[in-house]
Scaffold this motif. Structure first.
Motif, PDB file in Angstrom:
ATOM      1  N   ILE A 169      25.946  80.865  49.698  1.00 39.26           N
ATOM      2  CA  ILE A 169      26.941  79.787  49.719  1.00 39.26           C
ATOM      3  C   ILE A 169      28.070  80.126  50.689  1.00 39.26           C
ATOM      4  O   ILE A 169      28.533  79.261  51.443  1.00 39.26           O
ATOM      5  CB  ILE A 169      27.477  79.509  48.297  1.00 39.26           C
ATOM      6  N   ILE A 170      28.498  81.378  50.703  1.00 36.59           N
ATOM      7  CA  ILE A 170      29.524  81.814  51.658  1.00 36.59           C
ATOM      8  C   ILE A 170      29.013  81.615  53.080  1.00 36.59           C
ATOM      9  O   ILE A 170      29.739  81.130  53.963  1.00 36.59           O
ATOM     10  CB  ILE A 170      29.932  83.275  51.402  1.00 36.59           C
ATOM     11  N   GLY A 171      27.760  81.976  53.325  1.00 40.58           N
ATOM     12  CA  GLY A 171      27.173  81.777  54.647  1.00 40.58           C
ATOM     13  C   GLY A 171      27.088  80.315  55.038  1.00 40.58           C
ATOM     14  O   GLY A 171      27.353  79.951  56.193  1.00 40.58           O
ATOM     15  N   ILE A 172      26.737  79.465  54.081  1.00 37.72           N
ATOM     16  CA  ILE A 172      26.669  78.021  54.345  1.00 37.72           C
ATOM     17  C   ILE A 172      28.055  77.491  54.691  1.00 37.72           C
ATOM     18  O   ILE A 172      28.217  76.714  55.639  1.00 37.72           O
ATOM     19  CB  ILE A 172      26.086  77.275  53.125  1.00 37.72           C
ATOM     20  N   ARG A 173      29.063  77.914  53.954  1.00 40.34           N
ATOM     21  CA  ARG A 173      30.431  77.445  54.220  1.00 40.34           C
ATOM     22  C   ARG A 173      30.901  77.888  55.606  1.00 40.34           C
ATOM     23  O   ARG A 173      31.526  77.117  56.330  1.00 40.34           O
ATOM     24  CB  ARG A 173      31.382  77.960  53.153  1.00 40.34           C
ATOM     25  N   ARG A 174      30.608  79.125  55.969  1.00 42.69           N
ATOM     26  CA  ARG A 174      31.005  79.615  57.291  1.00 42.69           C
ATOM     27  C   ARG A 174      30.291  78.844  58.399  1.00 42.69           C
ATOM     28  O   ARG A 174      30.885  78.501  59.419  1.00 42.69           O
ATOM     29  CB  ARG A 174      30.706  81.100  57.425  1.00 42.69           C
ATOM     30  N   ARG A 175      29.013  78.585  58.208  1.00 42.28           N
ATOM     31  CA  ARG A 175      28.258  77.841  59.212  1.00 42.28           C
ATOM     32  C   ARG A 175      28.794  76.420  59.338  1.00 42.28           C
ATOM     33  O   ARG A 175      28.955  75.910  60.449  1.00 42.28           O
ATOM     34  CB  ARG A 175      26.773  77.819  58.853  1.00 42.28           C
ATOM     35  N   LEU A 216      37.650  61.554  57.399  1.00 41.47           N
ATOM     36  CA  LEU A 216      36.236  61.151  57.367  1.00 41.47           C
ATOM     37  C   LEU A 216      35.317  62.291  57.810  1.00 41.47           C
ATOM     38  O   LEU A 216      34.256  62.508  57.233  1.00 41.47           O
ATOM     39  CB  LEU A 216      36.015  59.916  58.235  1.00 41.47           C
ATOM     40  N   TYR A 217      35.728  63.025  58.825  1.00 39.63           N
ATOM     41  CA  TYR A 217      34.931  64.146  59.321  1.00 39.63           C
ATOM     42  C   TYR A 217      34.821  65.245  58.263  1.00 39.63           C
ATOM     43  O   TYR A 217      33.764  65.830  58.064  1.00 39.63           O
ATOM     44  CB  TYR A 217      35.569  64.683  60.602  1.00 39.63           C
ATOM     45  N   CYS A 218      35.925  65.509  57.562  1.00 40.76           N
ATOM     46  CA  CYS A 218      35.905  66.522  56.498  1.00 40.76           C
ATOM     47  C   CYS A 218      35.027  66.082  55.327  1.00 40.76           C
ATOM     48  O   CYS A 218      34.321  66.912  54.744  1.00 40.76           O
ATOM     49  CB  CYS A 218      37.325  66.821  56.026  1.00 40.76           C
ATOM     50  N   ILE A 219      35.066  64.803  54.982  1.00 38.05           N
ATOM     51  CA  ILE A 219      34.198  64.299  53.916  1.00 38.05           C
ATOM     52  C   ILE A 219      32.733  64.499  54.299  1.00 38.05           C
ATOM     53  O   ILE A 219      31.923  64.945  53.482  1.00 38.05           O
ATOM     54  CB  ILE A 219      34.506  62.819  53.609  1.00 38.05           C
ATOM     55  N   PHE A 220      32.393  64.172  55.540  1.00 41.62           N
ATOM     56  CA  PHE A 220      31.025  64.364  56.004  1.00 41.62           C
ATOM     57  C   PHE A 220      30.630  65.844  55.946  1.00 41.62           C
ATOM     58  O   PHE A 220      29.524  66.192  55.527  1.00 41.62           O
ATOM     59  CB  PHE A 220      30.867  63.825  57.430  1.00 41.62           C
ATOM     60  N   GLY A 221      31.535  66.731  56.338  1.00 40.81           N
ATOM     61  CA  GLY A 221      31.264  68.173  56.267  1.00 40.81           C
ATOM     62  C   GLY A 221      31.067  68.644  54.841  1.00 40.81           C
ATOM     63  O   GLY A 221      30.178  69.461  54.559  1.00 40.81           O
ATOM     64  N   HIS A 263      27.435  70.291  50.424  1.00 41.98           N
ATOM     65  CA  HIS A 263      26.897  70.018  49.088  1.00 41.98           C
ATOM     66  C   HIS A 263      25.375  69.849  49.137  1.00 41.98           C
ATOM     67  O   HIS A 263      24.654  70.359  48.276  1.00 41.98           O
ATOM     68  CB  HIS A 263      27.569  68.772  48.503  1.00 41.98           C
ATOM     69  N   TYR A 264      24.888  69.138  50.147  1.00 47.74           N
ATOM     70  CA  TYR A 264      23.448  68.948  50.303  1.00 47.74           C
ATOM     71  C   TYR A 264      22.733  70.291  50.496  1.00 47.74           C
ATOM     72  O   TYR A 264      21.683  70.540  49.899  1.00 47.74           O
ATOM     73  CB  TYR A 264      23.161  68.024  51.483  1.00 47.74           C
ATOM     74  N   HIS A 265      23.311  71.170  51.315  1.00 44.89           N
ATOM     75  CA  HIS A 265      22.704  72.486  51.524  1.00 44.89           C
ATOM     76  C   HIS A 265      22.654  73.300  50.243  1.00 44.89           C
ATOM     77  O   HIS A 265      21.698  74.028  49.982  1.00 44.89           O
ATOM     78  CB  HIS A 265      23.454  73.259  52.615  1.00 44.89           C
ATOM     79  N   ILE A 321      22.387  72.052  47.206  1.00 44.63           N
ATOM     80  CA  ILE A 321      21.328  71.475  46.384  1.00 44.63           C
ATOM     81  C   ILE A 321      19.962  71.960  46.847  1.00 44.63           C
ATOM     82  O   ILE A 321      19.129  72.368  46.036  1.00 44.63           O
ATOM     83  CB  ILE A 321      21.403  69.928  46.411  1.00 44.63           C
ATOM     84  N   VAL A 322      19.740  71.931  48.130  1.00 46.35           N
ATOM     85  CA  VAL A 322      18.451  72.379  48.686  1.00 46.35           C
ATOM     86  C   VAL A 322      18.249  73.849  48.393  1.00 46.35           C
ATOM     87  O   VAL A 322      17.155  74.274  48.007  1.00 46.35           O
ATOM     88  CB  VAL A 322      18.389  72.094  50.197  1.00 46.35           C
ATOM     89  N   MET A 323      19.293  74.657  48.521  1.00 44.24           N
ATOM     90  CA  MET A 323      19.181  76.088  48.282  1.00 44.24           C
ATOM     91  C   MET A 323      18.827  76.372  46.822  1.00 44.24           C
ATOM     92  O   MET A 323      18.023  77.263  46.538  1.00 44.24           O
ATOM     93  CB  MET A 323      20.515  76.771  48.643  1.00 44.24           C
ATOM     94  N   ARG A 324      19.379  75.635  45.903  1.00 46.76           N
ATOM     95  CA  ARG A 324      19.110  75.881  44.474  1.00 46.76           C
ATOM     96  C   ARG A 324      17.727  75.443  44.071  1.00 46.76           C
ATOM     97  O   ARG A 324      17.157  75.962  43.117  1.00 46.76           O
ATOM     98  CB  ARG A 324      20.177  75.207  43.628  1.00 46.76           C
ATOM     99  N   LYS A 325      17.161  74.442  44.757  1.00 52.84           N
ATOM    100  CA  LYS A 325      15.821  73.954  44.426  1.00 52.84           C
ATOM    101  C   LYS A 325      14.736  74.913  44.893  1.00 52.84           C
ATOM    102  O   LYS A 325      13.653  74.923  44.343  1.00 52.84           O
ATOM    103  CB  LYS A 325      15.592  72.576  45.029  1.00 52.84           C
ATOM    104  N   VAL A 326      15.025  75.681  45.922  1.00 49.90           N
ATOM    105  CA  VAL A 326      13.998  76.565  46.484  1.00 49.90           C
ATOM    106  C   VAL A 326      13.900  77.848  45.719  1.00 49.90           C
ATOM    107  O   VAL A 326      14.681  78.396  45.146  1.00 49.90           O
ATOM    108  CB  VAL A 326      14.301  76.860  47.971  1.00 49.90           C
TER     109      VAL A 326
END
Length: 84
Positions: free
Chosen positions: A14-20, A65-70, A75-77, A79-84
């Motif tokens: 999650i830390i890596g996802i946030r940094r990316r 708007l840009y921050c909401i999209f980020g 959040h999507y990443h 979800i995907v990470m927890r499903k795998v």
């Protein structure tokens, strides 16, 4: 995921996802705001009129708007990470 096989914990991923996401969304946001500022500044020179308030309103809406999209992408990443 490959990172789980390498022994990374969920918190580390999650830390890596946030940094990316900060790099992928933060850097273009800063560059686009600077570009907009200098574009409006050159418009002031051409038209002879300053427009501080409209510029700040538009830049603020764009940033929100840009921050909401980020945040949605992060959040999507997660979800995907927890499903795998």
């Amino acid at each position: 995921m490959i990172f789980k096989k390498l022994g990374f914990t969920e918190d580390e991923m999650i830390i890596g996802i946030r940094r990316r996401q900060l790099f992928n969304f933060g850097l273009p946001l800063i560059l686009s705001l600077l570009h907009s500022y200098f574009l409006v500044k050159s418009g002031w020179f051409i038209f002879g009129q300053e427009m501080w308030i409209p510029m700040f309103i538009v830049m603020s809406i764009y940033t929100i708007l840009y921050c909401i999209f980020g945040l949605l992408a992060t959040h999507y990443h997660k979800i995907v990470m927890r499903k795998v």
